[in-house]
Write a protein that holds these residues in place. Structure first.
Motif, PDB file in Angstrom:
ATOM      1  N   GLU A 137      76.291   8.489  43.620  1.00  0.00           N
ATOM      2  CA  GLU A 137      75.112   8.438  44.495  1.00  0.00           C
ATOM      3  C   GLU A 137      75.158   9.539  45.553  1.00  0.00           C
ATOM      4  OE1 GLU A 137      72.598   6.578  43.998  1.00  0.00           O
ATOM      5  OE2 GLU A 137      73.424   5.286  42.432  1.00  0.00           O
ATOM      6  N   GLN A 138      75.774  10.657  45.213  1.00  0.00           N
ATOM      7  CA  GLN A 138      75.945  11.746  46.180  1.00  0.00           C
ATOM      8  C   GLN A 138      74.622  12.194  46.782  1.00  0.00           C
ATOM      9  OE1 GLN A 138      76.069  16.167  45.379  1.00  0.00           O
ATOM     10  NE2 GLN A 138      78.240  15.658  45.148  1.00  0.00           N
ATOM     11  N   LYS A 139      73.597  12.356  45.962  1.00  0.00           N
ATOM     12  CA  LYS A 139      72.314  12.869  46.464  1.00  0.00           C
ATOM     13  C   LYS A 139      71.689  11.900  47.446  1.00  0.00           C
ATOM     14  CE  LYS A 139      67.940  14.872  44.905  1.00  0.00           C
ATOM     15  NZ  LYS A 139      67.130  15.250  43.722  1.00  0.00           N
ATOM     16  N   LEU A 140      71.692  10.600  47.118  1.00  0.00           N
ATOM     17  CA  LEU A 140      71.109   9.606  48.021  1.00  0.00           C
ATOM     18  C   LEU A 140      71.893   9.556  49.323  1.00  0.00           C
ATOM     19  CD1 LEU A 140      69.804   6.102  47.245  1.00  0.00           C
ATOM     20  CD2 LEU A 140      71.651   6.312  48.891  1.00  0.00           C
ATOM     21  N   ILE A 141      73.217   9.561  49.235  1.00  0.00           N
ATOM     22  CA  ILE A 141      74.051   9.514  50.439  1.00  0.00           C
ATOM     23  C   ILE A 141      73.763  10.715  51.330  1.00  0.00           C
ATOM     24  CG2 ILE A 141      76.429   9.659  51.279  1.00  0.00           C
ATOM     25  CD1 ILE A 141      77.261   8.149  48.710  1.00  0.00           C
ATOM     26  N   THR A 142      73.713  11.887  50.735  1.00  0.00           N
ATOM     27  CA  THR A 142      73.494  13.110  51.511  1.00  0.00           C
ATOM     28  C   THR A 142      72.134  13.104  52.174  1.00  0.00           C
ATOM     29  OG1 THR A 142      74.911  14.308  49.962  1.00  0.00           O
ATOM     30  CG2 THR A 142      73.477  15.623  51.376  1.00  0.00           C
ATOM     31  N   SER A 143      71.100  12.726  51.419  1.00  0.00           N
ATOM     32  CA  SER A 143      69.743  12.722  51.962  1.00  0.00           C
ATOM     33  C   SER A 143      69.599  11.729  53.108  1.00  0.00           C
ATOM     34  CB  SER A 143      68.755  12.393  50.840  1.00  0.00           C
ATOM     35  OG  SER A 143      67.445  12.293  51.347  1.00  0.00           O
ATOM     36  N   ARG A 144      70.098  10.516  52.915  1.00  0.00           N
ATOM     37  CA  ARG A 144      69.961   9.516  53.972  1.00  0.00           C
ATOM     38  C   ARG A 144      70.816   9.853  55.182  1.00  0.00           C
ATOM     39  NH1 ARG A 144      69.450   3.232  52.118  1.00  0.00           N
ATOM     40  NH2 ARG A 144      67.566   3.394  50.859  1.00  0.00           N
ATOM     41  N   TYR A 145      72.037  10.321  54.968  1.00  0.00           N
ATOM     42  CA  TYR A 145      72.905  10.650  56.092  1.00  0.00           C
ATOM     43  C   TYR A 145      72.268  11.727  56.973  1.00  0.00           C
ATOM     44  CZ  TYR A 145      77.026  11.958  58.782  1.00  0.00           C
ATOM     45  OH  TYR A 145      77.896  12.230  59.806  1.00  0.00           O
ATOM     46  N   LEU A 146      71.563  12.650  56.347  1.00  0.00           N
ATOM     47  CA  LEU A 146      70.931  13.754  57.083  1.00  0.00           C
ATOM     48  C   LEU A 146      69.468  13.467  57.393  1.00  0.00           C
ATOM     49  CD1 LEU A 146      72.584  16.649  55.062  1.00  0.00           C
ATOM     50  CD2 LEU A 146      73.149  15.924  57.378  1.00  0.00           C
ATOM     51  N   SER A 147      69.119  12.173  57.427  1.00  0.00           N
ATOM     52  CA  SER A 147      67.777  11.723  57.822  1.00  0.00           C
ATOM     53  C   SER A 147      66.671  12.385  56.999  1.00  0.00           C
ATOM     54  CB  SER A 147      67.538  11.969  59.318  1.00  0.00           C
ATOM     55  OG  SER A 147      68.469  11.231  60.083  1.00  0.00           O
ATOM     56  N   ARG A 148      66.980  12.625  55.729  1.00  0.00           N
ATOM     57  CA  ARG A 148      66.023  13.202  54.785  1.00  0.00           C
ATOM     58  C   ARG A 148      65.490  14.568  55.227  1.00  0.00           C
ATOM     59  NH1 ARG A 148      65.260   7.660  53.984  1.00  0.00           N
ATOM     60  NH2 ARG A 148      65.171   7.053  51.775  1.00  0.00           N
ATOM     61  N   ARG A 149      66.249  15.263  56.027  1.00  0.00           N
ATOM     62  CA  ARG A 149      65.846  16.631  56.384  1.00  0.00           C
ATOM     63  C   ARG A 149      66.175  17.531  55.205  1.00  0.00           C
ATOM     64  NH1 ARG A 149      67.425  18.766  62.134  1.00  0.00           N
ATOM     65  NH2 ARG A 149      66.067  20.398  61.311  1.00  0.00           N
ATOM     66  N   TRP A 150      65.144  18.046  54.571  1.00  0.00           N
ATOM     67  CA  TRP A 150      65.293  18.713  53.281  1.00  0.00           C
ATOM     68  C   TRP A 150      66.194  19.931  53.361  1.00  0.00           C
ATOM     69  CZ3 TRP A 150      63.833  23.631  51.567  1.00  0.00           C
ATOM     70  CH2 TRP A 150      63.962  23.823  50.185  1.00  0.00           C
ATOM     71  N   SER A 151      66.029  20.755  54.382  1.00  0.00           N
ATOM     72  CA  SER A 151      66.813  21.991  54.473  1.00  0.00           C
ATOM     73  C   SER A 151      68.299  21.691  54.624  1.00  0.00           C
ATOM     74  CB  SER A 151      66.324  22.851  55.641  1.00  0.00           C
ATOM     75  OG  SER A 151      66.472  22.146  56.875  1.00  0.00           O
ATOM     76  N   LEU A 152      68.616  20.678  55.457  1.00  0.00           N
ATOM     77  CA  LEU A 152      70.024  20.321  55.644  1.00  0.00           C
ATOM     78  C   LEU A 152      70.588  19.661  54.392  1.00  0.00           C
ATOM     79  CD1 LEU A 152      70.044  18.902  59.290  1.00  0.00           C
ATOM     80  CD2 LEU A 152      70.565  21.214  58.510  1.00  0.00           C
ATOM     81  N   THR A 153      69.776  18.830  53.736  1.00  0.00           N
ATOM     82  CA  THR A 153      70.236  18.174  52.506  1.00  0.00           C
ATOM     83  C   THR A 153      70.545  19.200  51.436  1.00  0.00           C
ATOM     84  OG1 THR A 153      68.914  16.211  53.020  1.00  0.00           O
ATOM     85  CG2 THR A 153      69.625  16.493  50.738  1.00  0.00           C
ATOM     86  N   ARG A 154      69.673  20.189  51.294  1.00  0.00           N
ATOM     87  CA  ARG A 154      69.915  21.235  50.285  1.00  0.00           C
ATOM     88  C   ARG A 154      71.188  22.003  50.605  1.00  0.00           C
ATOM     89  NH1 ARG A 154      65.944  26.352  49.646  1.00  0.00           N
ATOM     90  NH2 ARG A 154      66.876  26.717  51.688  1.00  0.00           N
ATOM     91  N   GLN A 155      71.379  22.337  51.877  1.00  0.00           N
ATOM     92  CA  GLN A 155      72.593  23.062  52.263  1.00  0.00           C
ATOM     93  C   GLN A 155      73.837  22.228  51.962  1.00  0.00           C
ATOM     94  OE1 GLN A 155      72.673  24.240  56.397  1.00  0.00           O
ATOM     95  NE2 GLN A 155      74.870  24.598  56.373  1.00  0.00           N
ATOM     96  N   ALA A 156      73.782  20.942  52.295  1.00  0.00           N
ATOM     97  CA  ALA A 156      74.934  20.073  52.044  1.00  0.00           C
ATOM     98  C   ALA A 156      75.209  19.938  50.556  1.00  0.00           C
ATOM     99  CB  ALA A 156      74.699  18.702  52.666  1.00  0.00           C
ATOM    100  N   MET A 157      74.159  19.780  49.744  1.00  0.00           N
ATOM    101  CA  MET A 157      74.347  19.627  48.302  1.00  0.00           C
ATOM    102  C   MET A 157      74.959  20.887  47.698  1.00  0.00           C
ATOM    103  SD  MET A 157      73.411  16.576  47.376  1.00  0.00           S
ATOM    104  CE  MET A 157      73.148  16.748  45.622  1.00  0.00           C
ATOM    105  N   GLU A 158      74.526  22.057  48.176  1.00  0.00           N
ATOM    106  CA  GLU A 158      75.108  23.307  47.677  1.00  0.00           C
ATOM    107  C   GLU A 158      76.584  23.397  48.020  1.00  0.00           C
ATOM    108  OE1 GLU A 158      72.700  26.291  49.469  1.00  0.00           O
ATOM    109  OE2 GLU A 158      71.048  26.082  48.036  1.00  0.00           O
ATOM    110  N   ARG A 159      76.924  23.032  49.256  1.00  0.00           N
ATOM    111  CA  ARG A 159      78.328  23.106  49.661  1.00  0.00           C
ATOM    112  C   ARG A 159      79.183  22.063  48.937  1.00  0.00           C
ATOM    113  NH1 ARG A 159      78.495  23.424  56.111  1.00  0.00           N
ATOM    114  NH2 ARG A 159      80.752  23.343  55.643  1.00  0.00           N
ATOM    115  N   LEU A 160      78.615  20.880  48.692  1.00  0.00           N
ATOM    116  CA  LEU A 160      79.346  19.870  47.939  1.00  0.00           C
ATOM    117  C   LEU A 160      79.599  20.323  46.514  1.00  0.00           C
ATOM    118  CD1 LEU A 160      77.567  16.642  49.229  1.00  0.00           C
ATOM    119  CD2 LEU A 160      80.005  17.136  49.444  1.00  0.00           C
ATOM    120  N   GLU A 161      78.623  21.025  45.930  1.00  0.00           N
ATOM    121  CA  GLU A 161      78.826  21.540  44.579  1.00  0.00           C
ATOM    122  C   GLU A 161      79.934  22.580  44.561  1.00  0.00           C
ATOM    123  OE1 GLU A 161      78.136  22.280  40.439  1.00  0.00           O
ATOM    124  OE2 GLU A 161      77.949  20.596  41.822  1.00  0.00           O
ATOM    125  N   LEU A 162      79.968  23.429  45.588  1.00  0.00           N
ATOM    126  CA  LEU A 162      81.034  24.425  45.669  1.00  0.00           C
ATOM    127  C   LEU A 162      82.393  23.750  45.853  1.00  0.00           C
ATOM    128  CD1 LEU A 162      79.307  27.075  47.950  1.00  0.00           C
ATOM    129  CD2 LEU A 162      79.876  27.341  45.542  1.00  0.00           C
TER     130      LEU A 162
END
Length: 502
Positions: free
Chosen positions: A226-251
């Motif tokens: 549930e990485q995507k849901l966790i990241t989105s909710r933790y960052l208050s669904r702020r799209w730009s921050l969620t995308r940045q976090a998802m990219e870094r998590l993938e790395l």
């Protein structure tokens, strides 16, 4: 808000060691000030067989409202009843997560000088939260915690016990039990998942929250289903921050792929024959080729970008010509292993001054990487998706711009010579691509031309007359001709825009 953490023990390993791990004495009741109110820590029970630490948070709701108004983000018109009548004083949320990180900061990092062996070992843990908001219900609670090794009990709380026909509220009474987690891991998971279940934060979410999420999620979030849901909710669904976090998590996920798997393939292929003389593993040949290229360049200050567990850094330290050696990796876990491998904590002062390890992503420019003689990208580029390569290219060749850059990557043509590698398979499950010699030369030539580097290709490993060497290497060197104007400011600006777009 209320939360308890319990553990079991015996005479040899008393449960009261929990006090050492939390840095809170079981015989005392302690009070701490937090940004949202007063936190109290006390122990309802504490003996050799069972110990329970309780965290009680008294939320100052009026102070929260005033602070929100003062910063212009109250979330409702001034005087709205919802600002003063809500569940904040009672239901676990981001407020309790902040209290956890404030009161148990050392425990979250796994630091315990008094009981280091207990801090590093899994404990029989039981966590209870009487009132937990769960937007998504019991099913979501289980989906978040069960993949982490918790036995989950989530009992719905009735809207009103006197009127059961009204049904259940969105709150659950949560009990978590595990024998496989350390206390630090458990606290970091709670720190992230409590506000995720509440799906709300009481403070303004900024870019700093991405770093907090990655620190707390180290070791479990990159692989969580549930990485995507966790990241989105933790960052208050702020799209730009969620995308940045998802990219870094993938790395992080790619970087944490076990480097030993690559070496095992190299070693297995080299040792399939029964010859008495054991051939040199390809991983060792690769490091020797990189060291030769660095010696030829005359570099003394070297970056190992994507240093992994520090094998190359370890070799560089042995050579006194290198006065500064910096290992950079996106994975904190890999850097921790590298630090242990290098025994940094036992180095003499002069030797330790030569070596630095720090976390960083090669997909972003970093001022700390500027001004070095040489940089190495050893078996790194193939772990990135192709659309991310322009960002890495600009960060290394355009922004950091060392005088020499050494890049190695697998030669996919050579894979047919390895009987242990199934046809059509890449050498490692996390490789996003593996290039032919022509494809690698084309990419390297474009990079060199765009950023003003001379280029030389060298084989690594035994060179087959038909399919070439198992590893291909490119050595980029900045042009020395003062009249060369290959790279202009306009070009650099264009490259940076392209990299950011990618």
């Amino acid at each position: 808000m209320f939360l308890t953490i319990s553990t079991r023990g015996d005479a040899a390993s008393p449960a009261t060691d929990l006090g050492h791990l939390l840095h809170k004495h079981p015989g005392k009741a302690q009070r701490f000030s937090t940004s949202c109110g007063a936190a109290h820590v006390f122990y309802p029970e504490a003996d050799d067989h069972r110990c329970t630490a309780a965290l009680l948070l008294e939320v100052d709701t009026l102070a929260l409202v005033r602070r929100a108004k003062g910063k212009g983000r109250g979330g409702a018109p001034d005087g709205a009843l919802a600002q003063y009548v809500n569940d904040r004083p009672y239901a676990a949320s981001s407020l309790l997560a902040v209290a956890l990180s404030t009161v148990f900061s050392s425990a979250m990092r796994g630091v315990c000088n008094a009981r280091p062996e207990r801090a590093a070992a899994p404990l029989p843990l039981r966590v209870e939260v009487p009132a937990l908001p769960a937007r998504g219900g019991q099913d979501l609670v289980r989906r978040l915690f069960e993949p982490l090794g918790w036995l989950v009990t989530a009992e719905p709380v009735a809207l009103d016990a006197q009127f059961p026909e009204w049904g259940d509220s969105r709150y659950v009474g949560l009990v978590l039990e595990s024998d496989t987690l350390t206390l630090a891991e458990a606290l970091r998971q709670l720190y992230v998942l409590l506000p995720v279940l509440d799906d709300a934060k009481h403070y303004w979410v900024t870019a700093e929250e991405v770093d907090k999420l990655l620190r707390a999620g180290e070791g479990w979030l990159p692989a969580h289903p549930e990485q995507k849901l966790i990241t989105s909710r933790y960052l208050s669904r702020r799209w730009s921050l969620t995308r940045q976090a998802m990219e870094r998590l993938e790395l992080v996920r790619l970087a944490e792929a076990d480097d030993s798997e690559v070496e095992e393939i190299d070693n297995a292929v080299e040792t399939e024959s029964e010859e008495e003389e054991k051939p040199t593993p390809l991983a060792v040949q690769r490091r020797e080729a990189i060291l030769a290229a660095l010696r030829d360049s005359g570099a003394t200050r070297v970056l190992d970008l994507g240093c992994g567990q520090g094998q190359l850094v370890q070799e560089l330290i042995k050579d006194v010509r290198y006065t500064e050696i910096v290992g950079v990796d996106v994975s904190v876990r890999a850097l921790t292993i590298a630090s242990r491998r290098l025994k940094l904590d036992r180095m003499g002062e002069r030797q330790a001054a030569r070596v630095k390890l720090f976390q960083g992503s090669l997909a972003y420019t970093d001022s700390r990487l500027k001004g070095y003689d040489a940089a190495v990208l050893s078996e790194v580029i193939e772990h990135l998706d192709l659309p991310r390569l322009p960002a890495l290219e600009y960060a290394v060749f355009g922004s950091a711009r060392p005088r020499t850059v050494v890049v190695t990557t697998p030669n996919v043509e050579y894979n047919v010579r390895w009987e242990s590698l199934p046809a059509g398979h890449v050498r490692h499950g996390d490789h996003r691509f593996e290039w032919t010699r022509e494809e690698f030369r084309a990419w390297a030539g474009t990079v060199a031309g765009r950023h003003g580097y001379d280029l030389e290709f060298r084989p690594v490993g035994p060179e087959d007359p038909e399919v070439g060497p198992p590893t291909q290497m490119a050595v980029f060197t900045t042009k020395t001709d003062p009249n060369d104007t290959t790279v202009t400011n306009d070009t650099n600006d264009t490259n940076e825009k392209e990299a950011k777009a990618a």
